[in-house]
Scaffold this motif. Structure first.
Motif, short mmCIF file in Angstrom:
data_model
loop_
_atom_site.label_atom_id
_atom_site.label_comp_id
_atom_site.label_asym_id
_atom_site.label_seq_id
_atom_site.Cartn_x
_atom_site.Cartn_y
_atom_site.Cartn_z
N GLY A 209 23.51 40.01 40.62
CA GLY A 209 24.65 39.45 41.10
C GLY A 209 25.33 40.52 42.21
O GLY A 209 24.85 41.50 42.47
N LYS A 210 26.29 39.86 42.98
CA LYS A 210 26.87 40.68 43.94
C LYS A 210 28.18 41.13 43.84
O LYS A 210 29.19 40.41 42.99
CB LYS A 210 26.83 39.69 45.33
CG LYS A 210 25.57 39.56 45.86
CD LYS A 210 25.67 38.98 47.48
CE LYS A 210 24.35 38.38 47.81
NZ LYS A 210 24.36 36.93 47.38
N THR A 211 28.51 42.17 44.72
CA THR A 211 30.12 42.57 44.36
C THR A 211 30.97 41.51 45.04
O THR A 211 30.57 40.85 46.05
CB THR A 211 30.38 43.80 45.21
OG1 THR A 211 31.77 44.08 45.10
CG2 THR A 211 29.88 43.77 46.67
N LYS A 212 32.16 41.25 44.49
CA LYS A 212 33.31 40.34 44.81
C LYS A 212 34.38 40.90 45.87
O LYS A 212 35.03 40.41 46.27
CB LYS A 212 34.03 39.51 43.65
CG LYS A 212 33.18 39.12 42.71
CD LYS A 212 32.13 37.89 43.06
CE LYS A 212 31.15 37.73 41.95
NZ LYS A 212 30.28 39.09 41.59
N TYR A 213 34.12 42.20 45.94
CA TYR A 213 35.17 42.83 46.79
C TYR A 213 34.48 43.25 48.09
O TYR A 213 33.64 44.43 48.32
CB TYR A 213 35.65 44.23 45.81
CG TYR A 213 36.71 43.84 45.19
CD1 TYR A 213 37.83 43.73 45.45
CD2 TYR A 213 36.47 43.77 43.80
CE1 TYR A 213 38.92 43.29 44.68
CE2 TYR A 213 37.21 43.58 42.78
CZ TYR A 213 38.59 43.05 43.17
OH TYR A 213 39.54 42.80 42.59
N SER A 214 34.78 42.71 49.16
CA SER A 214 34.19 43.55 50.51
C SER A 214 35.35 44.57 50.98
O SER A 214 36.33 44.75 50.02
CB SER A 214 34.26 42.20 51.37
OG SER A 214 35.60 42.09 51.82
N VAL A 215 34.95 45.30 51.95
CA VAL A 215 35.86 46.45 52.63
C VAL A 215 37.28 45.64 52.98
O VAL A 215 38.29 46.20 52.64
CB VAL A 215 35.17 46.82 53.93
CG1 VAL A 215 36.01 47.89 54.44
CG2 VAL A 215 33.96 47.61 53.37
N PHE A 216 37.23 44.21 53.06
CA PHE A 216 38.59 43.58 53.47
C PHE A 216 39.37 43.54 52.49
O PHE A 216 40.44 43.69 52.50
CB PHE A 216 38.21 42.71 54.26
CG PHE A 216 37.54 42.43 55.73
CD1 PHE A 216 38.40 43.06 56.83
CD2 PHE A 216 36.33 42.05 55.94
CE1 PHE A 216 37.87 43.60 58.10
CE2 PHE A 216 35.65 42.54 57.03
CZ PHE A 216 36.36 43.03 58.20
#
Ligand code: UDP
Ligand code: MG
Length: 314
Positions: A209-216
């Protein structure tokens, strides 16, 4: 008092790739703790489905049917990790809870140490990452910047600790007294002033799966932390105002001297520079005041932080 009830709270948003693995790992760990008489037999795992749009809710429902130790709270929408955790903390009735991310990037096996610390009388046990998982340069960089900024602004937060922690029912009761809407759990929990300690582990990579937190979104969280816990930006405006006052004083003196000495050429450049400089300060200041005002607006609106769609195995 051994044999206390534990509920593991797991917020999940679109975690279909990793959920089966996480459920297996967490249920195994729960069973080990129960079999070793570390926690009571009515201990459970509660997944907070934060408005997932993938297969997450079906996977959870399937497991609820075969394992009564698994509870699910389905939220009506995506309210964000902080609010999902808060929903769990508000609803669950237990001697202690442990919150952990669904991707198990935090080493779940240290829960055993956390529970032992609880019996030693600690109300809060922080999971602290010793070695960071190899993540992107941007993410690592922004995390370092985040802690530096928090430190600079005088906001106390545990370094390398995210949302993996044990809270006693006493800590949860105290937490419930905080009525604010823009929640930054890490800051609030640290400010409770209860007996706390750390357990250490190595951060792991996300297996699927992917992280749900981008740098933004991380930046958004940092901004919430700053505006919820620090009035420093407001103070900064005053300092900038003071500084620009001093600068304009010298500009005025310069203007008067130029006028008296008759070498005042039409100072187009200096005028433009002055206007640009001060209008940028004014706009920036208005922006920061606006940020705080928007917080007031959110508090005044008093909207619910989350809404429950359904609850399973309660
Ligand atoms: N999460 C959530 N709601 C959201 C975003 C994330 O409940 O709107 C959950 C997510 O499913 C995971 C945890 O919060 O269990 C942490 O998210 P993630 O692993 O993506 O963050 P990272 O570890 O990359 O900072
Ligand atoms: Mg993660």
């Amino acid at each position: 008092m051994k044999n206390s009830k534990l509920v593991i709270i797991v917020p999940c948003y679109n975690e279909e790739e990793i959920l089966e693995y996480s459920i297996l790992q967490l249920t195994m760990l729960l069973d080990i703790m129960i079999n070793n008489n570390l926690i009571s037999t009515n201990s459970k795992i509660c997944f907070i489905n934060d408005g997932s749009t993938d297969n997450t809710s079906n996977i959870l429902e399937k497991h609820c049917k075969i394992n009564k130790k698994i509870m699910v709270i389905n939220l009506t929408n995506n309210f964000g990790q902080q609010n999902a955790i808060l929903a769990g903390l508000n609803i669950i009735d237990s001697d202690m809870v442990i919150t952990i991310d669904a991707d198990l990037q935090d080493d779940h096996t240290v829960m055993i140490d956390m529970v032992k610390k609880y019996y030693e009388g600690y109300d809060i046990v922080y999971g602290v990452r010793q070695k960071r998982e190899p993540s992107s340069f941007l993410k690592t960089g922004s995390a370092i910047l985040f802690y530096k900024l928090m430190n600079l602004l005088g906001i106390q937060i545990r370094k390398n600790h995210s949302e993996f922690r044990l809270l006693s029912c006493r800590a949860i009761e105290k937490l419930k007294e905080f009525k604010e809407k823009t929640i930054f759990l890490r800051g609030i929990i640290q400010s409770l002033g209860l007996k706390s300690c750390d357990v250490y582990y190595d951060g792991l990579e996300r297996l699927a799966g992917k992280t749900k937190y981008s740098v933004f979104t991380l930046f958004g969280l940092a901004w919430t932390a700053i505006t919820s816990f620090s009035i420093m930006p407001l103070r900064l405006i005053t300092s900038i105002g003071l500084l620009s006052g001093i600068i304009s004083f010298f500009i005025i003196i310069y203007g008067i001297i130029s006028y008296i000495k008759h070498y005042a050429v039409p100072g187009w450049t200096s005028i433009i520079m002055t206007i640009v400089f001060f209008s940028s300060i004014i706009i920036m200041s208005l922006g920061i005041i606006g940020e705080y005002l928007s917080k007031v607006l959110i508090e005044v609106k008093d909207r619910p932080l989350y809404q429950i769609d359904s609850m399973i195995n309660f």
